[in-house]
Design a protein around this motif. Structure first.
Motif, PDB file in Angstrom:
ATOM      1  N   VAL A   1     -10.962   0.116   9.690  1.00  0.00           N
ATOM      2  CA  VAL A   1     -10.207  -1.050  10.178  1.00  0.00           C
ATOM      3  C   VAL A   1     -10.602  -1.360  11.626  1.00  0.00           C
TER       4      VAL A   1
ATOM      5  N   CYS B   1       2.643   0.344  11.513  1.00  0.00           N
ATOM      6  CA  CYS B   1       2.609   0.143  10.056  1.00  0.00           C
ATOM      7  C   CYS B   1       2.983   1.433   9.320  1.00  0.00           C
ATOM      8  N   LYS B   2       2.527   2.568   9.854  1.00  0.00           N
ATOM      9  CA  LYS B   2       2.909   3.849   9.225  1.00  0.00           C
ATOM     10  C   LYS B   2       4.408   4.071   9.356  1.00  0.00           C
TER      11      LYS B   2
ATOM     12  N   ILE C   1       0.474   8.904   3.657  1.00  0.00           N
ATOM     13  CA  ILE C   1       0.434   7.595   4.329  1.00  0.00           C
ATOM     14  C   ILE C   1      -0.779   7.512   5.255  1.00  0.00           C
TER      15      ILE C   1
ATOM     16  N   VAL D   1       0.852  -1.196   0.000  1.00  0.00           N
ATOM     17  CA  VAL D   1       0.000   0.000   0.000  1.00  0.00           C
ATOM     18  C   VAL D   1       0.889   1.248   0.000  1.00  0.00           C
TER      19      VAL D   1
HETATM   20  O1  LIG Z   1      -4.731   1.211   4.019  1.00  0.00           O
HETATM   21  C1  LIG Z   1      -3.876   2.112   4.018  1.00  0.00           C
HETATM   22  O2  LIG Z   1      -4.036   3.179   3.394  1.00  0.00           O
HETATM   23  C2  LIG Z   1      -2.622   1.936   4.754  1.00  0.00           C
HETATM   24  O3  LIG Z   1      -1.669   2.688   4.580  1.00  0.00           O
HETATM   25  C3  LIG Z   1      -2.556   0.859   5.776  1.00  0.00           C
HETATM   26  C4  LIG Z   1      -2.949   1.356   7.156  1.00  0.00           C
HETATM   27  C5  LIG Z   1      -3.045   0.088   8.054  1.00  0.00           C
HETATM   28  O4  LIG Z   1      -2.075  -0.187   8.771  1.00  0.00           O
HETATM   29  O5  LIG Z   1      -4.069  -0.619   7.963  1.00  0.00           O
HETATM   30  C6  LIG Z   1      -1.886   2.273   7.649  1.00  0.00           C
HETATM   31  C7  LIG Z   1      -1.995   3.626   7.563  1.00  0.00           C
HETATM   32  C8  LIG Z   1      -3.229   4.310   7.172  1.00  0.00           C
HETATM   33  O6  LIG Z   1      -3.462   5.422   7.985  1.00  0.00           O
HETATM   34  C9  LIG Z   1      -4.370   3.393   7.097  1.00  0.00           C
HETATM   35  C10 LIG Z   1      -4.252   2.043   7.141  1.00  0.00           C
END
Ligand SMILES: O=C(O)C(=O)C[C@]1(C(=O)O)C=C[C@@H](O)C=C1
Length: 94
Positions: A55, A83-84, A46, A35
């Motif tokens: 989520v 994840c970010k 991001i 992603v």
């Molecule tokens: O789905 C996205 O856009 C991602 O970048 C993944 C993710 C996640 O960890 O699920 C991480 C950062 C975003 O703010 C939203 C979701």
């Protein structure tokens, strides 16, 4: 002692769940990186607040016991923060 045996058994179970969790988290990290790459080449930020809310709501619905909802919310905020970080640290578009 009976109690110690029981503690060891429970911890063994926790260890095996942790093993599965780490494997699944690693899969999640790898997908998040995809992603991140998608976003990087298109100049998309991001952080996506709307997606994070979705989520968290979806994850809360997976719970059998609703008393854990606020804990799942906190945990997922932390997972998505990590994840970010991964997206920021690992994706280098020159
Ligand atoms: O789905 C996205 O856009 C991602 O970048 C993944 C993710 C996640 O960890 O699920 C991480 C950062 C975003 O703010 C939203 C979701």
């Amino acid at each position: 002692m009976q109690n110690e045996i029981n503690l060891t058994q429970i911890r063994d179970e926790i260890n095996s769940i942790d093993k599965e969790l780490v494997k699944l988290l690693e899969k999640r990290f790898n997908l998040v990186l995809k992603v991140g790459e998608y976003k990087a080449v298109r100049n998309i930020p991001i952080f996506d607040e709307g997606r994070e809310k979705i989520v968290i709501e979806k994850c809360k619905k997976h719970l059998d016991n609703k008393k854990y909802e606020s804990y799942i919310e906190r945990l997922y905020l932390q997972i998505m923060n990590t994840c970010k970080d991964i997206e920021r640290d690992e994706i280098k578009i020159l």
